[in-house]
Structures are given as C-alpha cells and as structure tokens.
Write a protein that holds these residues in place. Structure first.
Motif, PDB file in Angstrom:
ATOM      1  N   ASP A 267      22.601 -19.124 -25.557  1.00 22.97           N
ATOM      2  CA  ASP A 267      21.200 -19.221 -25.971  1.00 22.97           C
ATOM      3  C   ASP A 267      21.086 -19.824 -27.367  1.00 22.97           C
ATOM      4  OD1 ASP A 267      20.413 -18.115 -23.593  1.00 22.97           O
ATOM      5  OD2 ASP A 267      20.210 -16.071 -24.372  1.00 22.97           O
TER       6      ASP A 267
ATOM      7  N   LEU B 169      18.257 -13.625 -29.817  1.00 23.20           N
ATOM      8  CA  LEU B 169      19.072 -14.301 -28.812  1.00 23.20           C
ATOM      9  C   LEU B 169      20.146 -13.348 -28.307  1.00 23.20           C
ATOM     10  CD1 LEU B 169      19.528 -17.815 -30.470  1.00 23.20           C
ATOM     11  CD2 LEU B 169      17.891 -17.130 -28.719  1.00 23.20           C
ATOM     12  N   ASN B 170      20.452 -13.454 -27.007  1.00 24.64           N
ATOM     13  CA  ASN B 170      21.375 -12.507 -26.385  1.00 24.64           C
ATOM     14  C   ASN B 170      22.830 -12.956 -26.445  1.00 24.64           C
ATOM     15  OD1 ASN B 170      19.219 -10.819 -25.552  1.00 24.64           O
ATOM     16  ND2 ASN B 170      18.848 -12.164 -23.793  1.00 24.64           N
ATOM     17  N   ASN B 171      23.074 -14.264 -26.426  1.00 27.04           N
ATOM     18  CA  ASN B 171      24.456 -14.741 -26.392  1.00 27.04           C
ATOM     19  C   ASN B 171      24.558 -16.107 -27.066  1.00 27.04           C
ATOM     20  OD1 ASN B 171      23.730 -16.739 -24.300  1.00 27.04           O
ATOM     21  ND2 ASN B 171      23.537 -14.917 -22.986  1.00 27.04           N
TER      22      ASN B 171
ATOM     23  N   ASN C 128      18.537 -13.179 -35.308  1.00 26.12           N
ATOM     24  CA  ASN C 128      20.000 -13.145 -35.466  1.00 26.12           C
ATOM     25  C   ASN C 128      20.624 -14.527 -35.664  1.00 26.12           C
ATOM     26  OD1 ASN C 128      19.223 -13.678 -32.829  1.00 26.12           O
ATOM     27  ND2 ASN C 128      20.943 -12.580 -31.893  1.00 26.12           N
TER      28      ASN C 128
ATOM     29  N   GLU D  22      25.484 -14.462 -35.309  1.00 25.52           N
ATOM     30  CA  GLU D  22      26.282 -13.223 -35.309  1.00 25.52           C
ATOM     31  C   GLU D  22      27.686 -13.465 -35.867  1.00 25.52           C
ATOM     32  OE1 GLU D  22      26.100 -11.695 -31.344  1.00 25.52           O
ATOM     33  OE2 GLU D  22      24.021 -11.027 -31.551  1.00 25.52           O
TER      34      GLU D  22
END
Length: 259
Positions: A10, A5-7, A48, A68
């Motif tokens: 998401d 996932l980017n952010n 992540n 994260e």
C-alpha cells in the motif's frame, strides 16, 4: 481521522500515485515546487509515512519516504511537456480532496486518469490562437488589415502546432517550422494587399510560440530556491526563442528571393 497504511505494498502504491500526480503537474506546465509540495502533502496525509522528500525537475521526479522504519524511493521520467492551466487546477483540487477525504488508491487513479484524458475542443483552440495573434498585432501597432491577416495566420499556426504534436518532434523543430510558416504567410498576405505591415503580423502570430509561461516558471523556481530546475527551464525557453528567430529569419530570407 488520519489514514493508515496496512502494508508495504500500500505504501508503494501511494508513492506511485503521488509520483503520477506530480508528473501530471510538470507535464502541464506547473512549477517544480508546486509538484514537490503536492507529492509531499499526498504522502504525509498517511500517519505511518514519515520523512517524505520529493525533488522535481522538468524531465524527472524523485521521491523518498519511510514506512514503518523502511526507506522507499522511486522516480518517474517525464517526456511530455505542455501548458494546460485547467489540468493544473484540477490536479490541485484533487490533491486537496485526497488529503481531506478517505479516497482509495483506485478512486484516486480514476480521478487522475479522467483529468489526464480531458481534451479541449480543437475549434476553441484554433479560434483562440487567431484572436490572440490578431490582438497582439494591433497592440504592437498593426492596422485593421494586419488584424485580420494575423487572425487567419494565427488559426493556421494553431492547427499546425496541433498536427505536429502527433509526430513527436523536438520542441525546437516544431517552433522552427511554425515560425518559418508564419514569416512566409505574413509576406504573402502583405504582398497581395491583405496586410500592410509584415513585422506587426509576424510579431502578433509568434506570440503563440513565445515561452512566456516557461520564463515565468523559471524565475519563480529560482526565487523559491530551485536553482537547477529554474536554470533548466530558462535554457529551454532560450532555445525556443532561438528556434523562433531562426525560423522567421529563414522564412524572410527565402521569400526575399521569391517575391
């Protein structure tokens, strides 16, 4: 290759998707541990995302996970409960597909909305209710007259159950109404010679109302260590049985004064 996932947006979208998936399972009669396992598998399919925890009750689902280093949590209330094994199987197949393939959140929602919108043929439901009632009547010692009486009453009760769902009444009230109608019709059929044993007709038809799946799920949840969930489901099953007994009893009492 594991999904990433980017952010955080998401991550929240994934969390909401997993909640919706678990809610579909609970709403259609799945065990709580199955919903929890499905939610955790969907979230853990992303590299992540870590420390995923899900807790499912018959009325709500809670989820917590880390993205994260940041902890995210959410819950979803469940207000509708039914039994649809087809939808449970379809959601299970979806979860395996989501974990093994690179589906987008939108594609995943499209599949789930399609599953949720699947409708059974009403005629099939009605006929199935009649067949179930009639064969249970024979199983408990009913005659050929009882077989056909149970078949007709079973179809009628299946129709009533479906129509009552539009009024959003309590499950307790729904079962009282259906049990009451069952006992009244059984006496009427027997009185006019279309049935020979009232008890066998009633027993056959109320098998449509008996919470067999709920009792089975509660035992399985308890055996899996989900004591609160199992106890809640068992209590609901008890009140359904109480409603059936009350409805049948009132119907028999009233008809004794009339016939």
């Amino acid at each position: 290759m594991a999904k990433v996932l980017n952010n955080i947006k998401d991550a929240k979208d994934l969390m909401n998707l997993s909640l919706f998936t678990g809610a579909l399972l609970i709403q259609n009669g799945a065990e709580s541990y199955r919903a929890e396992d499905t939610i955790e598998r969907i979230c853990k399919s992303v590299s992540n995302i870590s420390n995923v925890s899900a807790y499912a009750l018959p009325s709500a689902i809670f989820i917590s996970m880390e993205f994260e280093g940041e902890t995210l949590s959410n819950f979803r209330k469940i207000t509708i409960s039914d039994t649809n094994l087809y939808k449970i199987d379809a959601v299970n197949s979806f979860s395996r597909e989501f974990v093994s393939k690179d589906l987008s959140i939108k594609e995943a929602y499209d599949i789930l909305f399609q599953i949720d919108g699947t409708e059974e043929n009403p005629l099939k439901i009605y006929i199935s209710g009649g067949i179930t009632s009639s064969f249970f009547s024979v199983l408990f010692g009913g005659s050929i007259k009882d077989f056909f009486a149970s078949f007709i009453i079973g179809i009628f009760i299946s129709v009533v159950l479906e129509k009552l769902s539009y009024f959003k009444l309590s499950f307790f009230i729904n079962n009282i109404i259906c049990a009451f109608i069952t006992s009244v019709l059984a006496i009427i059929f027997a009185y006019f010679g279309f049935g020979s044993n009232i008890d066998n007709i009633i027993i056959g038809v109320i098998m449509l109302l008996v919470p067999g799946v709920a009792i089975t799920n509660s035992v399985r949840d308890i055996m899996s260590g989900e004591f609160i969930t199992g106890a809640i489901t068992m209590i609901k099953a008890f009140f359904i049985a109480l409603a059936i007994a009350f409805g049948v009893g009132v119907g028999l009492k009233i008809m004794r004064f009339i016939i």
